[in-house]
Design a protein around this motif. Sequence first.
Motif, PDB file in Angstrom:
ATOM      1  N   ILE A 183       4.570  -4.796  -4.450  1.00 31.15           N
ATOM      2  CA  ILE A 183       4.018  -3.439  -4.500  1.00 31.15           C
ATOM      3  C   ILE A 183       5.012  -2.540  -5.223  1.00 31.15           C
ATOM      4  CG2 ILE A 183       3.131  -1.504  -3.147  1.00 31.15           C
ATOM      5  CD1 ILE A 183       2.849  -3.538  -0.787  1.00 31.15           C
ATOM      6  N   SER A 184       4.532  -1.808  -6.217  1.00 30.30           N
ATOM      7  CA  SER A 184       5.376  -0.857  -6.943  1.00 30.30           C
ATOM      8  C   SER A 184       4.611   0.432  -7.182  1.00 30.30           C
ATOM      9  CB  SER A 184       5.842  -1.446  -8.288  1.00 30.30           C
ATOM     10  OG  SER A 184       6.802  -2.453  -8.092  1.00 30.30           O
ATOM     11  N   GLU A 185       5.292   1.558  -6.975  1.00 36.28           N
ATOM     12  CA  GLU A 185       4.685   2.881  -7.155  1.00 36.28           C
ATOM     13  C   GLU A 185       5.541   3.705  -8.097  1.00 36.28           C
ATOM     14  OE1 GLU A 185       4.589   6.389  -4.123  1.00 36.28           O
ATOM     15  OE2 GLU A 185       2.805   5.157  -3.715  1.00 36.28           O
ATOM     16  N   ALA A 187       6.649   7.296 -10.418  1.00 33.29           N
ATOM     17  CA  ALA A 187       7.065   8.645 -10.010  1.00 33.29           C
ATOM     18  C   ALA A 187       5.880   9.554  -9.718  1.00 33.29           C
ATOM     19  CB  ALA A 187       7.944   9.256 -11.101  1.00 33.29           C
ATOM     20  N   ALA A 188       4.708   9.236 -10.291  1.00 30.46           N
ATOM     21  CA  ALA A 188       3.506  10.051 -10.065  1.00 30.46           C
ATOM     22  C   ALA A 188       2.672   9.520  -8.908  1.00 30.46           C
ATOM     23  CB  ALA A 188       2.663  10.095 -11.339  1.00 30.46           C
ATOM     24  N   THR A 189       3.258   8.644  -8.086  1.00 30.90           N
ATOM     25  CA  THR A 189       2.643   8.028  -6.904  1.00 30.90           C
ATOM     26  C   THR A 189       1.448   7.144  -7.245  1.00 30.90           C
ATOM     27  OG1 THR A 189       1.143   9.864  -6.342  1.00 30.90           O
ATOM     28  CG2 THR A 189       3.412   9.988  -5.500  1.00 30.90           C
ATOM     29  N   ASN A 190       1.363   6.632  -8.476  1.00 33.15           N
ATOM     30  CA  ASN A 190       0.351   5.637  -8.810  1.00 33.15           C
ATOM     31  C   ASN A 190       0.867   4.281  -8.347  1.00 33.15           C
ATOM     32  OD1 ASN A 190      -1.402   7.482 -10.334  1.00 33.15           O
ATOM     33  ND2 ASN A 190       0.287   7.512 -11.797  1.00 33.15           N
ATOM     34  N   SER A 191       0.102   3.615  -7.492  1.00 28.77           N
ATOM     35  CA  SER A 191       0.571   2.387  -6.869  1.00 28.77           C
ATOM     36  C   SER A 191      -0.118   1.169  -7.465  1.00 28.77           C
ATOM     37  CB  SER A 191       0.330   2.439  -5.363  1.00 28.77           C
ATOM     38  OG  SER A 191       0.828   1.275  -4.744  1.00 28.77           O
ATOM     39  N   ALA A 192       0.655   0.103  -7.663  1.00 24.66           N
ATOM     40  CA  ALA A 192       0.125  -1.167  -8.150  1.00 24.66           C
ATOM     41  C   ALA A 192       0.447  -2.258  -7.147  1.00 24.66           C
ATOM     42  CB  ALA A 192       0.716  -1.513  -9.512  1.00 24.66           C
ATOM     43  N   VAL A 193      -0.535  -3.117  -6.868  1.00 20.47           N
ATOM     44  CA  VAL A 193      -0.364  -4.229  -5.940  1.00 20.47           C
ATOM     45  C   VAL A 193      -0.761  -5.508  -6.664  1.00 20.47           C
ATOM     46  CG1 VAL A 193      -1.024  -5.224  -3.714  1.00 20.47           C
ATOM     47  CG2 VAL A 193      -0.894  -2.734  -3.987  1.00 20.47           C
ATOM     48  N   SER A 194       0.081  -6.513  -6.605  1.00 20.11           N
ATOM     49  CA  SER A 194      -0.202  -7.759  -7.310  1.00 20.11           C
ATOM     50  C   SER A 194      -1.276  -8.566  -6.588  1.00 20.11           C
ATOM     51  CB  SER A 194       1.072  -8.592  -7.421  1.00 20.11           C
ATOM     52  OG  SER A 194       1.399  -9.163  -6.157  1.00 20.11           O
TER      53      SER A 194
END
Length: 437
Positions: A183-185, A187-194
């Motif tokens: 999980i990586s987010e 600076a603009a709080t857009n989150s990506a989940v693999s």
Amino acid sequence: TAPADIADLTTTTVTGSTIALAWTAPGDDATTGTAAVYDIRYSPSTITPANWALAIPVTTEPVPQLAGTTEAITVTDLASETTYYFAIKSTDESANTSNLSNLAQATTLDISAPTISHISSGTPSTTSVAITWDTDEPATTQVSYGTTVAYGYYSTLDETLLTTHTVLLTDLTPETNYHFQVISEDAATNSAVSSDQNFTTTVASDTTDTGGESQTSAQIIIPNVPKLSIDKIMAPIVTAKKLAQRVEIMQNPVIPETTISLDEENDLITISEKILNNDQLSQAEEEVIVEALNNLILTNYDQTEDFLVLKGKSAPLSTIAISIENKNIVNTVRCDSDGLWEYKIQLNSFSPGTYQINMKSMIGKYKGNQKGVMKLFREKMPLYIILSLSIIFIYLIVVVIFLGSQFITDHKKHRKRNSTRKNVRFARRKIKHARKK
């Protein structure tokens, strides 16, 4: 008379694809009446009277209101993470046009989540694994994991914004299949989940597998000596401790450095910076950086009573993953612009046993081969040290008992003398009193 120039054009609400504008209606005759039409334009570069015609017209301008009224419009279909400039002209019924308004500007928001790539679980041990991945923009670091696709566990969130991510999962069950997601987010709080990934921990074993990698080892003997704090009468124990804490280097652990020949176009620091900026590398540059990562070296080490400090060299700005087998430790350290790195190991945290220290160099998606660079061996306290300390300890107990008994004896004698003196004084007073009678 032309309408008055608009001087209070401002931006208000901003999203990833829209920017709202507001201003005060100017009128059609300077600041009175009502203008006939607005001409609103925008551009990703500054707007001036000279390039006004090149700016993009807004096709949904509002109908002008009476002078002094607050006007508003939302410009749509804009690109995200882009700065836009806005300006207005107003025209009356006689085709008199005002001058260019003041400029307003705003930047649309980042609405794109980071792109996750190069997910790897490396080589799991019996109870731990190092999860690594890359993102196309700086983002946070976290892993969810568990023995099913429901996961249920999360690593500690690292809010440092990075493009290369590493998470060590520990306290795992040997010979068990685990599922995980990274999980990586940004600076603009857009989150990506693999997507779902998996790895399997290995069977518990007492042997150390070096994976066929070439390695140079050394043994550092540090007996398990208890900490002692008494100063004056403990000098023999302190001497014994210093004797037991000696370090014997059985073999020089320094790995010989391999020289890499580079021309000016393939300068290592330039290649490293290109990788960190997500720039494309040529095939020659890729070969150079992989060779540099594979030539990770341990150049020196310093040992004190409590710490072992490792020093080495690899590709500039690369990350060194340092793992200690049988202790489930995986840490990372960043090389400086010269490729130099330093890592400190606290020796007091090791119980008796043998520990293989492995290292791997990486930058972006490029990773070097793992190297076994040193064996750390902490032995149990030698028998002669144990016997010496036991004798000293018994000696101290005897000394304490002797001093204690001596104190008690002296105290009793002191009390007896005091009692005798009191009796003598009492008898004298009694005789003196009898004489007076």
